[in-house]
Design a protein around this motif. Structure first.
Motif, PDB file in Angstrom:
ATOM      1  N   ASN A 192      -0.490 -76.700 -29.674  1.00 31.36           N
ATOM      2  CA  ASN A 192       0.406 -77.215 -28.641  1.00 31.36           C
ATOM      3  C   ASN A 192       1.866 -77.160 -29.067  1.00 31.36           C
ATOM      4  N   VAL A 193       2.131 -77.360 -30.343  1.00 25.72           N
ATOM      5  CA  VAL A 193       3.501 -77.197 -30.842  1.00 25.72           C
ATOM      6  C   VAL A 193       3.908 -75.728 -30.708  1.00 25.72           C
ATOM      7  N   MET A 194       2.976 -74.820 -31.041  1.00 23.29           N
ATOM      8  CA  MET A 194       3.253 -73.388 -30.858  1.00 23.29           C
ATOM      9  C   MET A 194       3.565 -73.077 -29.405  1.00 23.29           C
ATOM     10  N   THR A 195       2.806 -73.671 -28.496  1.00 19.85           N
ATOM     11  CA  THR A 195       3.040 -73.460 -27.067  1.00 19.85           C
ATOM     12  C   THR A 195       4.430 -73.944 -26.679  1.00 19.85           C
ATOM     13  N   ALA A 196       4.777 -75.129 -27.138  1.00 19.94           N
ATOM     14  CA  ALA A 196       6.081 -75.704 -26.779  1.00 19.94           C
ATOM     15  C   ALA A 196       7.245 -74.897 -27.355  1.00 19.94           C
ATOM     16  N   LEU A 197       7.048 -74.316 -28.523  1.00 18.12           N
ATOM     17  CA  LEU A 197       8.137 -73.601 -29.195  1.00 18.12           C
ATOM     18  C   LEU A 197       8.067 -72.085 -29.016  1.00 18.12           C
ATOM     19  N   ALA A 198       7.104 -71.616 -28.245  1.00 16.00           N
ATOM     20  CA  ALA A 198       6.922 -70.171 -28.083  1.00 16.00           C
ATOM     21  C   ALA A 198       8.193 -69.514 -27.577  1.00 16.00           C
ATOM     22  N   ASN A 199       8.602 -68.459 -28.285  1.00 15.02           N
ATOM     23  CA  ASN A 199       9.790 -67.728 -27.864  1.00 15.02           C
ATOM     24  C   ASN A 199       9.435 -66.336 -27.341  1.00 15.02           C
ATOM     25  N   SER A 200       8.134 -66.064 -27.277  1.00 15.99           N
ATOM     26  CA  SER A 200       7.675 -64.801 -26.695  1.00 15.99           C
ATOM     27  C   SER A 200       6.348 -65.056 -25.981  1.00 15.99           C
ATOM     28  N   PHE A 201       6.056 -64.173 -25.056  1.00 13.18           N
ATOM     29  CA  PHE A 201       4.808 -64.326 -24.312  1.00 13.18           C
ATOM     30  C   PHE A 201       3.607 -64.125 -25.235  1.00 13.18           C
ATOM     31  N   PHE A 202       3.745 -63.293 -26.257  1.00 11.16           N
ATOM     32  CA  PHE A 202       2.665 -63.085 -27.217  1.00 11.16           C
ATOM     33  C   PHE A 202       2.341 -64.384 -27.959  1.00 11.16           C
ATOM     34  N   ILE A 203       3.358 -65.102 -28.423  1.00 13.90           N
ATOM     35  CA  ILE A 203       3.150 -66.379 -29.128  1.00 13.90           C
ATOM     36  C   ILE A 203       2.525 -67.397 -28.181  1.00 13.90           C
ATOM     37  N   LEU A 204       2.989 -67.416 -26.944  1.00  8.19           N
ATOM     38  CA  LEU A 204       2.402 -68.311 -25.951  1.00  8.19           C
ATOM     39  C   LEU A 204       0.925 -67.988 -25.757  1.00  8.19           C
ATOM     40  N   SER A 205       0.590 -66.726 -25.629  1.00  9.46           N
ATOM     41  CA  SER A 205      -0.806 -66.305 -25.451  1.00  9.46           C
ATOM     42  C   SER A 205      -1.650 -66.684 -26.661  1.00  9.46           C
TER      43      SER A 205
END
Length: 149
Positions: A85-98
């Motif tokens: 969830n921290v990764m989701t909140a801080l995602a700076n690219s769609f790949f990281i969000l995915s």
């Protein structure tokens, strides 16, 4: 009795937080599409991808957990859940969000299963069904559209 109330609150909260984490994407699809400059269908695919990973991985992890100490497993799963969830909140690219959503899906199903198991263990026999239903209710309430405009 106070300990049971606190434990029950924690389990119900876990159900709600897991549900909210799963369903939140649906409510912010347009915002995510704009933020990451991708099509709405790409963001919508995050929901599909989450569901597929959740459906495939949950039974496998449930079997693998087997005889391990559930308290330790639950703490590990909640740690991974927090990181995702921290990764989701801080995602700076769609790949990281995915990637963060896949990681979230991997742990979400087994975490709900273990929360329900804990509910059955901690509650007295006459309150088991009540507590299990509340854990599920926390999960279900998270899917409600609270748009009050």
């Amino acid at each position: 009795m106070k300990s049971l109330k606190v434990q029950s609150f924690i389990l119900i909260s876990i159900g709600f937080i897991l549900g909210m984490s799963e369903f939140i994407i649906v409510g912010i699809i347009n915002d995510l599409a704009d933020s990451f400059d991708v099509g709405i269908s790409n963001v919508g695919f995050l929901v599909t991808m989450f569901a597929i990973v959740y459906a495939i991985v949950t039974p496998i992890l449930t079997i693998l957990v087997g005889e391990h100490r559930l308290k330790r497993v639950m703490l590990l799963l909640l740690s991974v859940f927090t990181v995702s969830n921290v990764m989701t909140a801080l995602a700076n690219s769609f790949f990281i969000l995915s990637l963060s959503r896949v990681l979230n899906a991997v742990v979400a199903g087994i975490t709900v299963s273990i929360a329900i198991t804990f509910a059955a263990v901690i509650a007295p026999r006459d309150k088991r069904a009540w507590l299990i239903s509340w854990v599920f209710s926390g999960y279900s309430v998270a899917s409600v559209d609270w748009d009050l405009d």
